[in-house]
Design a protein around this motif. Structure first.
Motif, PDB file in Angstrom:
ATOM      1  N   ASP A 150       0.833  -1.206   0.000  1.00 60.45           N
ATOM      2  CA  ASP A 150       0.000   0.000   0.000  1.00 60.45           C
ATOM      3  C   ASP A 150       0.868   1.257   0.000  1.00 60.45           C
ATOM      4  O   ASP A 150       0.577   2.231  -0.702  1.00 60.45           O
ATOM      5  CB  ASP A 150      -0.916   0.013   1.235  1.00 60.45           C
ATOM      6  CG  ASP A 150      -2.037  -1.008   1.163  1.00 60.45           C
ATOM      7  OD1 ASP A 150      -2.197  -1.649   0.105  1.00 60.45           O
ATOM      8  OD2 ASP A 150      -2.760  -1.159   2.162  1.00 60.45           O
ATOM      9  N   ALA A 151       1.941   1.248   0.798  1.00 62.64           N
ATOM     10  CA  ALA A 151       2.814   2.418   0.879  1.00 62.64           C
ATOM     11  C   ALA A 151       3.482   2.706  -0.456  1.00 62.64           C
ATOM     12  O   ALA A 151       3.587   3.862  -0.887  1.00 62.64           O
ATOM     13  CB  ALA A 151       3.866   2.217   1.968  1.00 62.64           C
ATOM     14  N   ASP A 152       3.949   1.668  -1.138  1.00 63.01           N
ATOM     15  CA  ASP A 152       4.553   1.864  -2.453  1.00 63.01           C
ATOM     16  C   ASP A 152       3.523   2.385  -3.451  1.00 63.01           C
ATOM     17  O   ASP A 152       3.835   3.220  -4.308  1.00 63.01           O
ATOM     18  CB  ASP A 152       5.153   0.554  -2.966  1.00 63.01           C
ATOM     19  CG  ASP A 152       6.445   0.180  -2.253  1.00 63.01           C
ATOM     20  OD1 ASP A 152       7.104   1.084  -1.703  1.00 63.01           O
ATOM     21  OD2 ASP A 152       6.793  -1.014  -2.236  1.00 63.01           O
ATOM     22  N   ALA A 153       2.296   1.899  -3.356  1.00 59.31           N
ATOM     23  CA  ALA A 153       1.250   2.311  -4.293  1.00 59.31           C
ATOM     24  C   ALA A 153       0.985   3.811  -4.195  1.00 59.31           C
ATOM     25  O   ALA A 153       0.883   4.501  -5.222  1.00 59.31           O
ATOM     26  CB  ALA A 153      -0.028   1.521  -4.042  1.00 59.31           C
ATOM     27  N   VAL A 154       0.877   4.362  -2.968  1.00 61.51           N
ATOM     28  CA  VAL A 154       0.580   5.790  -2.850  1.00 61.51           C
ATOM     29  C   VAL A 154       1.812   6.654  -3.088  1.00 61.51           C
ATOM     30  O   VAL A 154       1.703   7.872  -3.224  1.00 61.51           O
ATOM     31  CB  VAL A 154      -0.061   6.129  -1.482  1.00 61.51           C
ATOM     32  CG1 VAL A 154      -1.402   5.433  -1.336  1.00 61.51           C
ATOM     33  CG2 VAL A 154       0.863   5.799  -0.323  1.00 61.51           C
ATOM     34  N   THR A 155       2.972   6.039  -3.144  1.00 63.45           N
ATOM     35  CA  THR A 155       4.187   6.770  -3.497  1.00 63.45           C
ATOM     36  C   THR A 155       4.337   6.883  -5.013  1.00 63.45           C
ATOM     37  O   THR A 155       4.851   7.873  -5.532  1.00 63.45           O
ATOM     38  CB  THR A 155       5.417   6.081  -2.888  1.00 63.45           C
ATOM     39  OG1 THR A 155       5.253   6.023  -1.472  1.00 63.45           O
ATOM     40  CG2 THR A 155       6.694   6.826  -3.195  1.00 63.45           C
ATOM     41  N   LEU A 156       3.838   5.880  -5.722  1.00 68.76           N
ATOM     42  CA  LEU A 156       3.962   5.838  -7.184  1.00 68.76           C
ATOM     43  C   LEU A 156       2.722   6.331  -7.913  1.00 68.76           C
ATOM     44  O   LEU A 156       2.811   6.836  -9.034  1.00 68.76           O
ATOM     45  CB  LEU A 156       4.225   4.396  -7.640  1.00 68.76           C
ATOM     46  CG  LEU A 156       5.519   3.723  -7.212  1.00 68.76           C
ATOM     47  CD1 LEU A 156       5.462   2.229  -7.524  1.00 68.76           C
ATOM     48  CD2 LEU A 156       6.694   4.369  -7.928  1.00 68.76           C
ATOM     49  N   GLY A 157       1.552   6.153  -7.303  1.00 65.72           N
ATOM     50  CA  GLY A 157       0.296   6.244  -8.039  1.00 65.72           C
ATOM     51  C   GLY A 157       0.072   7.519  -8.815  1.00 65.72           C
ATOM     52  O   GLY A 157      -0.219   7.483 -10.017  1.00 65.72           O
ATOM     53  N   SER A 158       0.204   8.664  -8.157  1.00 68.97           N
ATOM     54  CA  SER A 158       0.020   9.939  -8.851  1.00 68.97           C
ATOM     55  C   SER A 158       1.310  10.442  -9.473  1.00 68.97           C
ATOM     56  O   SER A 158       1.325  10.930 -10.604  1.00 68.97           O
ATOM     57  CB  SER A 158      -0.527  10.993  -7.884  1.00 68.97           C
ATOM     58  OG  SER A 158      -1.854  10.715  -7.533  1.00 68.97           O
ATOM     59  N   SER A 159       2.412  10.325  -8.731  1.00 74.39           N
ATOM     60  CA  SER A 159       3.669  10.906  -9.213  1.00 74.39           C
ATOM     61  C   SER A 159       4.154  10.245 -10.494  1.00 74.39           C
ATOM     62  O   SER A 159       4.661  10.926 -11.400  1.00 74.39           O
ATOM     63  CB  SER A 159       4.745  10.804  -8.125  1.00 74.39           C
ATOM     64  OG  SER A 159       4.970   9.464  -7.749  1.00 74.39           O
ATOM     65  N   GLY A 160       3.987   8.937 -10.602  1.00 72.92           N
ATOM     66  CA  GLY A 160       4.437   8.258 -11.809  1.00 72.92           C
ATOM     67  C   GLY A 160       3.659   8.668 -13.039  1.00 72.92           C
ATOM     68  O   GLY A 160       4.224   8.862 -14.125  1.00 72.92           O
ATOM     69  N   VAL A 161       2.357   8.837 -12.872  1.00 71.84           N
ATOM     70  CA  VAL A 161       1.522   9.253 -14.010  1.00 71.84           C
ATOM     71  C   VAL A 161       1.842  10.681 -14.426  1.00 71.84           C
ATOM     72  O   VAL A 161       1.966  10.978 -15.623  1.00 71.84           O
ATOM     73  CB  VAL A 161       0.031   9.099 -13.632  1.00 71.84           C
ATOM     74  CG1 VAL A 161      -0.858   9.871 -14.589  1.00 71.84           C
ATOM     75  CG2 VAL A 161      -0.364   7.628 -13.650  1.00 71.84           C
ATOM     76  N   VAL A 162       1.992  11.588 -13.454  1.00 68.94           N
ATOM     77  CA  VAL A 162       2.331  12.964 -13.795  1.00 68.94           C
ATOM     78  C   VAL A 162       3.686  13.023 -14.498  1.00 68.94           C
ATOM     79  O   VAL A 162       3.849  13.716 -15.519  1.00 68.94           O
ATOM     80  CB  VAL A 162       2.325  13.858 -12.543  1.00 68.94           C
ATOM     81  CG1 VAL A 162       2.866  15.251 -12.872  1.00 68.94           C
ATOM     82  CG2 VAL A 162       0.915  13.967 -11.969  1.00 68.94           C
ATOM     83  N   ALA A 163       4.668  12.295 -13.982  1.00 69.60           N
ATOM     84  CA  ALA A 163       5.994  12.287 -14.612  1.00 69.60           C
ATOM     85  C   ALA A 163       5.919  11.776 -16.044  1.00 69.60           C
ATOM     86  O   ALA A 163       6.522  12.349 -16.961  1.00 69.60           O
ATOM     87  CB  ALA A 163       6.953  11.431 -13.786  1.00 69.60           C
TER      88      ALA A 163
ATOM     89  N   ALA B  24      14.137  17.579  -7.630  1.00 63.69           N
ATOM     90  CA  ALA B  24      14.090  16.151  -7.960  1.00 63.69           C
ATOM     91  C   ALA B  24      13.959  15.241  -6.755  1.00 63.69           C
ATOM     92  O   ALA B  24      13.777  14.038  -6.924  1.00 63.69           O
ATOM     93  CB  ALA B  24      15.351  15.767  -8.747  1.00 63.69           C
ATOM     94  N   ALA B  25      14.027  15.756  -5.532  1.00 66.04           N
ATOM     95  CA  ALA B  25      14.057  14.876  -4.373  1.00 66.04           C
ATOM     96  C   ALA B  25      12.679  14.420  -3.908  1.00 66.04           C
ATOM     97  O   ALA B  25      12.581  13.490  -3.120  1.00 66.04           O
ATOM     98  CB  ALA B  25      14.779  15.557  -3.211  1.00 66.04           C
ATOM     99  N   GLY B  26      11.618  15.048  -4.372  1.00 61.65           N
ATOM    100  CA  GLY B  26      10.283  14.606  -4.011  1.00 61.65           C
ATOM    101  C   GLY B  26       9.851  13.428  -4.859  1.00 61.65           C
ATOM    102  O   GLY B  26      10.539  13.014  -5.795  1.00 61.65           O
ATOM    103  N   SER B  27       8.693  12.871  -4.547  1.00 59.37           N
ATOM    104  CA  SER B  27       8.253  11.672  -5.259  1.00 59.37           C
ATOM    105  C   SER B  27       8.052  11.934  -6.743  1.00 59.37           C
ATOM    106  O   SER B  27       8.351  11.068  -7.578  1.00 59.37           O
ATOM    107  CB  SER B  27       6.961  11.129  -4.643  1.00 59.37           C
ATOM    108  OG  SER B  27       5.923  12.094  -4.675  1.00 59.37           O
ATOM    109  N   LEU B  28       7.570  13.112  -7.111  1.00 58.35           N
ATOM    110  CA  LEU B  28       7.389  13.435  -8.525  1.00 58.35           C
ATOM    111  C   LEU B  28       8.732  13.558  -9.235  1.00 58.35           C
ATOM    112  O   LEU B  28       8.924  13.031 -10.344  1.00 58.35           O
ATOM    113  CB  LEU B  28       6.584  14.726  -8.654  1.00 58.35           C
ATOM    114  CG  LEU B  28       6.330  15.265 -10.068  1.00 58.35           C
ATOM    115  CD1 LEU B  28       5.808  14.184 -10.997  1.00 58.35           C
ATOM    116  CD2 LEU B  28       5.367  16.436 -10.001  1.00 58.35           C
ATOM    117  N   GLY B  29       9.684  14.229  -8.590  1.00 59.99           N
ATOM    118  CA  GLY B  29      11.006  14.338  -9.181  1.00 59.99           C
ATOM    119  C   GLY B  29      11.694  12.997  -9.310  1.00 59.99           C
ATOM    120  O   GLY B  29      12.327  12.700 -10.335  1.00 59.99           O
TER     121      GLY B  29
END
Length: 318
Positions: A116-129, A149-154
């Motif tokens: 679950d933790a990995d999912a909410v780390t990737l879910g939005s940021s990966g799509v935006v990137a 670049a140090a945040g999840s989106l970066g």
């Protein structure tokens, strides 16, 4: 249920634990018992009051993405969703809670090997990137600068640019230690927050998470036909006259754009998200969870973000 609401806009101390009635899914919605809640930059922007609007009154519960188990469905929703573990986009609020509502079209089943933790780390940021690079018309061989670049989106933009065959992936960050971690994710050049360091003299693409007062100086770093795409304003709004820098570089044909995933069809977002979840479950993409904190420590999570201490994403758990 327990939730965290913004009782005063401004500092993290305005976030307060409160008790709210258990939500009931309306037609087309599902109810999720949250296992993990992503703490994103947009949450901080809303909490500070940078973004205002009728939907952001005192008492607003922030949080836009959660992962957990569907416990109930509204009218018109396939009941087989009940009991399934999903990622969900809740909109611009509602996530900082033990239970969250989401439209059924904005949920996605999770691979068994993805937490679950990995999912909410990737879910939005990966799509935006992913779509921000597409919005910039990025192609293999081009140089990319990821500002903030140090945040999840970066972190996700660095990985996707490297996977996409970028000729160079430069990053701005606050320390050598963070720079080393970003190199491990695919960065080839590390710059300080002002953009100084060992990077190329100019860039084909700049993906900017920060905006703020220094944005114009990064416009200056675009090469001929260079494209800057702003995907966040965690540093606040840029100067009102920043467009003058674009006109000053008229003969280089540089361009500036903003990007929001709201402009991408839900089905397209979900297709990319499912591919990224599968890649992460296989170990091909890395989720960077900075820390997992209990829900009631949301103010601490925001203090850490405001202080620039977070590498990746903080996750809250009920």
């Amino acid at each position: 249920m327990k939730a965290v609401a913004i009782q005063r806009f401004g500092s993290p101390e305005g976030l307060t634990v409160t008790d709210l009635p258990d939500p009931v899914p309306a037609a087309g919605q599902v109810l999720i018992a949250t296992g993990a809640i992503g703490v994103g930059g947009v949450d901080a922007v809303i909490r500070r009051g940078t973004v205002t609007g009728p939907g952001f009154a005192e008492g607003h519960v922030p949080g836009s993405e959660v992962a957990g188990t569907v416990t109930a469905v509204g009218h018109g929703v396939d009941p087989s969703w009940t009991g399934r573990r999903v990622w969900a986009f809740t909109g611009l609020g509602g996530g900082y809670a033990e239970q969250a509502l989401a439209p059924v079209e904005e949920i996605l089943p999770l691979p068994a090997d993805l937490s679950d933790a990995d999912a909410v780390t990737l879910g939005s940021s990966g799509v935006v990137a992913h779509f921000a690079l597409a919005h910039a018309h990025f192609t293999a061989g081009e140089s990319v600068l990821v500002r903030g670049a140090a945040g999840s989106l970066g972190v996700m933009t660095v990985q996707l640019a490297a996977r996409g065959g970028a000729g160079a992936v430069a990053v701005t960050t606050s320390s050598a230690e963070r720079g080393d971690r970003l190199r491990g994710l695919g960065a080839t050049h590390v710059l300080d927050r002002a953009g100084d360091g060992d990077g190329p003299g100019s860039y084909d693409v700049v993906i900017d998470v920060v905006a703020g007062a220094d944005l114009p100086s990064f416009v200056d770093r675009l090469g001929p036909n260079g494209r800057m795409v702003a995907v966040g304003i965690v540093g606040g709004y840029p100067p009102a006259d920043f467009g003058a820098r674009l006109l000053a570089a008229f003969r280089k044909s540089v361009s500036f754009a903003t990007f929001s995933a709201d402009t991408v069809r839900v089905s397209d977002r979900q297709t990319v998200r499912a591919e990224q979840f599968a890649a992460a479950a296989r170990g091909e993409l890395r989720s960077v969870v900075h820390e997992v904190l209990p829900l009631e420590q949301a103010p601490l999570a925001h203090r850490k973000m405001d202080a620039g201490e977070v590498f990746g994403r903080i996750v809250l758990t009920p």
